[in-house]
Design a protein around this motif. Structure first.
Motif, PDB file in Angstrom:
ATOM      1  N   TYR A  66       0.853  -1.187   0.000  1.00  0.00           N
ATOM      2  CA  TYR A  66       0.000   0.000   0.000  1.00  0.00           C
ATOM      3  C   TYR A  66       0.889   1.237   0.000  1.00  0.00           C
ATOM      4  O   TYR A  66       1.978   1.239   0.569  1.00  0.00           O
ATOM      5  CB  TYR A  66      -0.911   0.022   1.221  1.00  0.00           C
ATOM      6  N   ILE A  67       0.392   2.284  -0.609  1.00  0.00           N
ATOM      7  CA  ILE A  67       1.160   3.531  -0.615  1.00  0.00           C
ATOM      8  C   ILE A  67       0.218   4.699  -0.927  1.00  0.00           C
ATOM      9  O   ILE A  67      -0.697   4.566  -1.753  1.00  0.00           O
ATOM     10  CB  ILE A  67       2.321   3.486  -1.650  1.00  0.00           C
ATOM     11  N   ASP A  68       0.418   5.796  -0.221  1.00  0.00           N
ATOM     12  CA  ASP A  68      -0.324   7.036  -0.484  1.00  0.00           C
ATOM     13  C   ASP A  68      -1.837   6.822  -0.525  1.00  0.00           C
ATOM     14  O   ASP A  68      -2.553   7.427  -1.328  1.00  0.00           O
ATOM     15  CB  ASP A  68       0.131   7.664  -1.804  1.00  0.00           C
ATOM     16  N   THR A  69      -2.340   5.952   0.363  1.00  0.00           N
ATOM     17  CA  THR A  69      -3.779   5.705   0.421  1.00  0.00           C
ATOM     18  C   THR A  69      -4.468   6.868   1.118  1.00  0.00           C
ATOM     19  O   THR A  69      -3.971   7.390   2.110  1.00  0.00           O
ATOM     20  CB  THR A  69      -4.066   4.395   1.181  1.00  0.00           C
ATOM     21  N   GLY A  70      -5.631   7.269   0.614  1.00  0.00           N
ATOM     22  CA  GLY A  70      -6.362   8.371   1.213  1.00  0.00           C
ATOM     23  C   GLY A  70      -6.897   8.041   2.596  1.00  0.00           C
ATOM     24  O   GLY A  70      -6.647   6.960   3.151  1.00  0.00           O
ATOM     25  N   CYS A  71      -7.686   8.952   3.147  1.00  0.00           N
ATOM     26  CA  CYS A  71      -8.153   8.811   4.528  1.00  0.00           C
ATOM     27  C   CYS A  71      -9.325   7.848   4.669  1.00  0.00           C
ATOM     28  O   CYS A  71      -9.579   7.336   5.760  1.00  0.00           O
ATOM     29  CB  CYS A  71      -8.560  10.182   5.082  1.00  0.00           C
ATOM     30  N   ASP A  72     -10.073   7.609   3.585  1.00  0.00           N
ATOM     31  CA  ASP A  72     -11.286   6.796   3.669  1.00  0.00           C
ATOM     32  C   ASP A  72     -11.015   5.341   3.306  1.00  0.00           C
ATOM     33  O   ASP A  72     -10.206   5.043   2.424  1.00  0.00           O
ATOM     34  CB  ASP A  72     -12.373   7.344   2.746  1.00  0.00           C
ATOM     35  N   GLY A  73     -11.729   4.447   3.962  1.00  0.00           N
ATOM     36  CA  GLY A  73     -11.719   3.053   3.572  1.00  0.00           C
ATOM     37  C   GLY A  73     -10.680   2.208   4.276  1.00  0.00           C
ATOM     38  O   GLY A  73      -9.634   2.690   4.715  1.00  0.00           O
ATOM     39  N   LEU A  74     -10.992   0.913   4.392  1.00  0.00           N
ATOM     40  CA  LEU A  74     -10.086  -0.070   4.968  1.00  0.00           C
ATOM     41  C   LEU A  74      -9.175  -0.626   3.879  1.00  0.00           C
ATOM     42  O   LEU A  74      -9.599  -0.775   2.728  1.00  0.00           O
ATOM     43  CB  LEU A  74     -10.891  -1.218   5.591  1.00  0.00           C
ATOM     44  N   LEU A  75      -7.940  -0.936   4.230  1.00  0.00           N
ATOM     45  CA  LEU A  75      -7.043  -1.549   3.258  1.00  0.00           C
ATOM     46  C   LEU A  75      -7.630  -2.905   2.870  1.00  0.00           C
ATOM     47  O   LEU A  75      -8.031  -3.685   3.731  1.00  0.00           O
ATOM     48  CB  LEU A  75      -5.642  -1.694   3.862  1.00  0.00           C
ATOM     49  N   PRO A  76      -7.695  -3.236   1.577  1.00  0.00           N
ATOM     50  CA  PRO A  76      -8.538  -4.336   1.095  1.00  0.00           C
ATOM     51  C   PRO A  76      -8.237  -5.733   1.632  1.00  0.00           C
ATOM     52  O   PRO A  76      -9.160  -6.476   1.935  1.00  0.00           O
ATOM     53  CB  PRO A  76      -8.364  -4.278  -0.424  1.00  0.00           C
ATOM     54  N   VAL A  77      -6.980  -6.141   1.754  1.00  0.00           N
ATOM     55  CA  VAL A  77      -6.687  -7.487   2.274  1.00  0.00           C
ATOM     56  C   VAL A  77      -5.756  -7.393   3.480  1.00  0.00           C
ATOM     57  O   VAL A  77      -4.927  -8.254   3.708  1.00  0.00           O
ATOM     58  CB  VAL A  77      -6.078  -8.401   1.194  1.00  0.00           C
ATOM     59  N   PHE A  78      -5.951  -6.373   4.270  1.00  0.00           N
ATOM     60  CA  PHE A  78      -5.122  -6.104   5.439  1.00  0.00           C
ATOM     61  C   PHE A  78      -5.817  -6.660   6.677  1.00  0.00           C
ATOM     62  O   PHE A  78      -7.029  -6.477   6.850  1.00  0.00           O
ATOM     63  CB  PHE A  78      -4.918  -4.596   5.571  1.00  0.00           C
ATOM     64  N   ASP A  79      -5.071  -7.354   7.538  1.00  0.00           N
ATOM     65  CA  ASP A  79      -5.702  -7.982   8.707  1.00  0.00           C
ATOM     66  C   ASP A  79      -5.110  -7.519  10.029  1.00  0.00           C
ATOM     67  O   ASP A  79      -5.312  -8.150  11.059  1.00  0.00           O
ATOM     68  CB  ASP A  79      -5.592  -9.513   8.611  1.00  0.00           C
TER      69      ASP A  79
END
Length: 377
Positions: free
Chosen positions: A271-284
């Protein structure tokens, strides 16, 4: 003394079976870190209601771009935006550090300050600040509560303190810049509010290991305050333009302890430079408490669990719902529990449609930026 193993069976609703061994096993199952965290969270929840502070239960609403909090000043711009906009925090919340800091202030520092006061001066636990700063055509707002302050008999402040706990006092020769900025915010706001000048404060560091302290006298410096205000204006401009700020840590090692290092791109994950909204898709690696706070804060925007997190926290599925698995190759989607998967994020499930066509394509949850406000149907 009777033999416990020969006692009458315990009641049907009793938490313990009839043997010491079974009782021991039950306790081992119950005394876990997760159980402790849930218990402590509930204690805090009940205490906030008891103290008339129910507004502390649950996440704070996102801040307006122009509104600033003293404790967030002069820190990494990106980390600040993530925190201000309630981005989901990674890892376990440092509740222990918060508790130690609060208790150190309440049980140690305040009594010490009371013992050190001069005649006709007193200690106030905190003072509320709320002031406006006009700069560049923008009205910046600064709100928050100080740490203990020395006040007159009329409760007018003479000087304020900023109390921090740290692992070690070694190599501490001056206040850290963001702590100095925090104290300057209090001094500026109080000086605006009262007729007499308030230009002096004290930053006190306490060792969590030894309870030794190190204190630093701080005088309000206009040049430094200009630097702080410039930082506030820059932060506001990033948020007004809905731009993700750059990662600007005060020290390189700070990224290792940041609650947003994965979505930012400062960790060994894709992941890199992800915005403020939403959960990382396959992150646990989301802590249960952090995850629930995020979902509750974004409930009106249809925030849900990712398929990955649904496997880790199945008891939250009914309350919050789950996004579908998605295939980037064929565009198919599948219910979170409709594909065969053991929950191992290093071995994600393959798309059944693509597999039938002879291709192996791994499934994923929706990208973070596309999650909120998705039609639940």
């Amino acid at each position: 003394m009777s033999d416990p193993s020969k006692d009458e069976p315990l009641g049907r609703d009793s938490p313990f079976p009839n043997s010491d061994t079974d009782a021991h096993e039950v306790m081992l199952d119950r005394i876990t870190n997760r159980a402790f965290n849930e218990w402590y969270s509930e204690q805090q929840f009940q205490n906030n209601i008891l103290e008339g502070q129910a507004y502390f239960n649950g996440p704070s609403p996102p801040k307006d771009p122009e509104q600033h909090t003293p404790s967030k000043l002069l820190q990494c711009h990106r980390k600040t935006s993530y925190a201000r906009k309630n981005a989901p925090r990674e890892g376990t919340p440092p509740e222990g550090l918060f508790w130690i800091g609060s208790e150190f202030e309440k049980q140690v520092v305040v009594p010490f300050l009371q013992a050190m006061t001069t005649p006709n001066t007193y200690v106030a636990n905190s003072l509320w600040i709320d002031t406006e700063i006009a700069i560049g055509g923008t009205e910046l707002s600064l709100r928050g509560s100080t740490d203990p302050a020395i006040v007159t008999a009329d409760a007018e402040p003479l000087f304020v303190t900023e109390i921090k706990t740290t692992t070690s006092l070694d190599h501490l020769s001056e206040p850290k810049p963001h702590h100095r900025a925090q104290l300057h915010a209090y001094l500026y706001a109080l000086d605006q509010e009262y007729d007499h000048s308030i230009t002096k404060g004290l930053v006190v560091y306490g060792s969590r290991k030894t309870l030794n302290i190190e204190s630093f006298h701080v005088r309000f410096e206009p040049k430094f305050w200009e630097h702080v205000v410039d930082w506030m204006q820059t932060q506001t401009e990033y948020e007004q333009s809905s731009e993700l700020p750059p990662a600007t840590p005060e020290r390189d090692w700070e990224c290792n302890y940041c609650s947003f290092k994965h979505r930012c791109g400062e960790a060994e994950t894709p992941y890199i430079d992800t915005g403020c909204d939403g959960l990382l898709p396959v992150f646990d690696k989301y802590d249960r408490q952090n995850l629930q706070e995020y979902l509750e804060a974004h409930e009106d925007h249809n925030a849900r669990l990712t398929p990955t997190l649904a496997h880790h926290f199945p008891d939250l599925v009914e309350k919050f719902g789950v996004y579908d698995w998605g295939c980037s190759a064929c565009g198919s989607s599948f219910d979170w529990d409709g594909v065969d998967w053991d929950g191992n994020v290093d071995d994600l499930p393959f798309c059944p449609e693509c597999a039938e066509a002879g291709e192996l394509v791994t499934l994923s949850g929706p990208e973070a930026g596309s999650q909120l406000n998705v039609d639940p149907e």
